[in-house]
Design a protein around this motif. Structure first.
Motif, short mmCIF file in Angstrom:
data_model
loop_
_atom_site.label_atom_id
_atom_site.label_comp_id
_atom_site.label_asym_id
_atom_site.label_seq_id
_atom_site.Cartn_x
_atom_site.Cartn_y
_atom_site.Cartn_z
N PHE A 116 -11.49 -12.39 9.35
CA PHE A 116 -10.82 -11.87 8.15
C PHE A 116 -10.03 -10.63 8.52
O PHE A 116 -10.59 -9.61 8.94
CB PHE A 116 -11.87 -11.55 7.07
N TYR A 117 -8.72 -10.71 8.35
CA TYR A 117 -7.83 -9.58 8.61
C TYR A 117 -7.36 -9.02 7.27
O TYR A 117 -6.84 -9.75 6.43
CB TYR A 117 -6.63 -10.00 9.46
N ARG A 118 -7.52 -7.72 7.12
CA ARG A 118 -7.14 -7.07 5.87
C ARG A 118 -5.63 -6.80 5.85
O ARG A 118 -5.01 -6.59 6.88
CB ARG A 118 -7.90 -5.76 5.69
N MET A 119 -5.10 -6.78 4.63
CA MET A 119 -3.70 -6.40 4.49
C MET A 119 -3.49 -4.93 4.81
O MET A 119 -2.43 -4.55 5.34
CB MET A 119 -3.22 -6.72 3.07
N LEU A 120 -4.48 -4.10 4.52
CA LEU A 120 -4.44 -2.68 4.87
C LEU A 120 -5.70 -2.35 5.67
O LEU A 120 -6.81 -2.42 5.14
CB LEU A 120 -4.38 -1.81 3.61
N PRO A 121 -5.58 -2.03 6.94
CA PRO A 121 -6.77 -1.74 7.75
C PRO A 121 -7.55 -0.53 7.21
O PRO A 121 -7.03 0.30 6.46
CB PRO A 121 -6.20 -1.47 9.15
N GLU A 122 -8.80 -0.46 7.64
CA GLU A 122 -9.68 0.60 7.14
C GLU A 122 -9.21 1.98 7.54
O GLU A 122 -9.20 2.92 6.71
CB GLU A 122 -11.10 0.35 7.66
N PHE A 123 -8.77 2.14 8.76
CA PHE A 123 -8.34 3.46 9.21
C PHE A 123 -7.06 3.89 8.50
O PHE A 123 -6.92 5.06 8.11
CB PHE A 123 -8.11 3.45 10.73
N LYS A 124 -6.13 2.97 8.30
CA LYS A 124 -4.90 3.32 7.61
C LYS A 124 -5.18 3.62 6.14
O LYS A 124 -4.52 4.49 5.54
CB LYS A 124 -3.90 2.18 7.74
N PHE A 125 -6.14 2.93 5.54
CA PHE A 125 -6.52 3.23 4.17
C PHE A 125 -7.09 4.64 4.06
O PHE A 125 -6.75 5.40 3.14
CB PHE A 125 -7.54 2.19 3.70
N TRP A 126 -7.93 5.02 4.99
CA TRP A 126 -8.47 6.38 4.96
C TRP A 126 -7.38 7.41 5.20
O TRP A 126 -7.34 8.46 4.54
CB TRP A 126 -9.55 6.52 6.05
N TYR A 127 -6.47 7.13 6.12
CA TYR A 127 -5.42 8.10 6.45
C TYR A 127 -4.49 8.33 5.26
O TYR A 127 -4.16 9.48 4.94
CB TYR A 127 -4.63 7.59 7.65
N THR A 128 -4.06 7.25 4.60
CA THR A 128 -3.16 7.41 3.45
C THR A 128 -3.87 8.09 2.27
O THR A 128 -3.28 8.91 1.58
CB THR A 128 -2.62 6.05 3.02
N ALA A 129 -5.14 7.75 2.05
CA ALA A 129 -5.89 8.38 0.96
C ALA A 129 -6.11 9.87 1.22
O ALA A 129 -5.97 10.70 0.31
CB ALA A 129 -7.23 7.66 0.77
N MET A 130 -6.43 10.21 2.46
CA MET A 130 -6.65 11.62 2.81
C MET A 130 -5.35 12.41 2.68
O MET A 130 -5.34 13.54 2.15
CB MET A 130 -7.18 11.71 4.23
N ARG A 131 -4.26 11.85 3.14
CA ARG A 131 -2.99 12.56 3.05
C ARG A 131 -2.55 12.73 1.61
O ARG A 131 -2.03 13.80 1.23
CB ARG A 131 -1.93 11.79 3.85
N ALA A 132 -2.74 11.70 0.78
CA ALA A 132 -2.37 11.81 -0.64
C ALA A 132 -3.21 12.86 -1.35
O ALA A 132 -2.70 13.60 -2.21
CB ALA A 132 -2.52 10.46 -1.32
N THR A 133 -4.49 12.97 -1.02
CA THR A 133 -5.35 13.98 -1.65
C THR A 133 -4.92 15.38 -1.26
O THR A 133 -4.89 16.29 -2.11
CB THR A 133 -6.81 13.73 -1.25
N ILE A 134 -4.59 15.59 0.00
CA ILE A 134 -4.17 16.92 0.44
C ILE A 134 -2.83 17.30 -0.21
O ILE A 134 -2.64 18.45 -0.65
CB ILE A 134 -4.07 16.95 1.98
N ILE A 135 -1.92 16.35 -0.31
CA ILE A 135 -0.63 16.65 -0.95
C ILE A 135 -0.83 16.96 -2.43
O ILE A 135 -0.19 17.88 -2.98
CB ILE A 135 0.34 15.46 -0.76
N SER A 136 -1.73 16.25 -3.10
CA SER A 136 -1.99 16.53 -4.51
C SER A 136 -2.63 17.91 -4.69
O SER A 136 -2.33 18.61 -5.66
CB SER A 136 -2.92 15.44 -5.09
N PHE A 137 -3.49 18.28 -3.76
CA PHE A 137 -4.10 19.61 -3.84
C PHE A 137 -3.04 20.70 -3.66
O PHE A 137 -3.10 21.75 -4.33
CB PHE A 137 -5.19 19.73 -2.78
N ILE A 138 -2.08 20.49 -2.79
CA ILE A 138 -1.01 21.47 -2.61
C ILE A 138 -0.12 21.53 -3.85
O ILE A 138 0.38 22.61 -4.22
CB ILE A 138 -0.18 21.12 -1.36
N CYS A 139 0.08 20.39 -4.53
CA CYS A 139 0.93 20.37 -5.72
C CYS A 139 0.33 21.17 -6.87
O CYS A 139 1.06 21.59 -7.78
CB CYS A 139 1.17 18.93 -6.17
N THR A 140 -0.99 21.40 -6.86
CA THR A 140 -1.60 22.19 -7.93
C THR A 140 -1.23 23.67 -7.86
O THR A 140 -1.51 24.41 -8.82
CB THR A 140 -3.13 22.04 -7.88
#
Length: 267
Positions: A182-206
């Motif tokens: 089973f191959y995922r459309m979004l790998p686990e590491f890329k999912f973590w990387y995009t989620a972590m980057r989006a959270t940090i950018i949202s924290f800076i936007c505050t």
């Protein structure tokens, strides 16, 4: 005049023999005729200008191709993280060096999945505490959770649906069948990387007041809850239709076959 001109022609073709008394006597050199005096209003003829011959350029010797031994001696180019080349943009060199360091850190974090997700949960909690403390930036929070939901759905979906039939993926039954995991459309590491980057950018936007748009936050919460349940319901129906499980927890693992040595015939 006719006799004088005839004598001149006769002397040109038949010169008089020199007398024996004049032999051995050095005659004075002939005097040049006097130069004509320049007259007023009459330009003097200019001497002819001698054109200089173009300088001959040395012949170019064609470059000799490098041999196999000389080609190995040629130094290779410096890596991106080294010193900047002459004429290179320093900003581009700095960005390339930063990307190289970032990739090195990500390569070291790849095998530590549990630690990575714990760090993501900690960053998300810090962001929520910041949002509740200042009582604002609800639109930033809504956009962040919509993005995380989209990434989570891509993480659950298979990459190639053509291999999934009505009975779902099955194990190979013969030696000629190929087992496709089973191959995922979004790998686990890329999912973590995009989620972590989006959270940090949202924290800076505050910390930027322009993103604090006044909005009635209960409407955003209700809309996100309805969207979450509708999306997960569709995803669960898709999993039941194609009979696949997007995670490996609880799956039985096949044991490798132990090939026993064939019995040897007794001599």
């Amino acid at each position: 005049q006719r006799s004088h001109s005839g004598s001149v022609v006769w002397l040109c073709f038949f010169p008089r023999p020199s007398s024996p008394s004049m032999q051995g006597v050095d005659l004075p050199p002939p005097t040049p005729p006097p130069l004509a005096k320049p007259q007023a209003g009459v330009p003097m003829p200019s001497a002819p200008v001698q054109q200089q011959a173009p300088a001959q350029q040395p012949a170019r010797v064609p470059a000799r191709p490098l041999g196999p031994v000389e080609a190995e001696v040629v130094p290779a180019e410096a890596p991106m993280g080294g010193l900047e080349r002459s004429g290179e943009d320093p900003v581009a060199a700095m960005v390339a060096r930063f990307q190289q360091r970032e990739q090195q850190v990500l390569d070291r974090l790849t095998p530590h999945a549990m630690e990575r997700w714990l760090a993501f949960v900690g960053c998300l909690c810090i962001f929520l505490v910041r949002m509740f403390y200042i009582h604002g930036f609800y639109i930033v929070t809504y956009v962040l959770f919509i993005f995380l939901l989209n990434q989570f759905i891509l993480f659950l979906q298979p990459k190639d649906r053509t291999n999934l039939g009505a009975d779902g993926p099955s194990l190979p039954t013969t030696d000629s069948d190929d087992y496709r995991p089973f191959y995922r459309m979004l790998p686990e590491f890329k999912f973590w990387y995009t989620a972590m980057r989006a959270t940090i950018i949202s924290f800076i936007c505050t910390f930027i007041p322009i993103f604090d748009i006044p909005v009635f936050w209960p409407v955003l919460v209700m809309y996100f809850v309805v969207l979450f349940f509708a999306t997960m319901r569709r995803q669960i129906m898709d999993m039941k239709r194609f009979k696949y499980v997007p995670w490996d927890i609880g799956k039985p693992k096949a044991n490798p076959k132990v090939v026993s040595n064939p019995p040897q015939d007794a001599a």
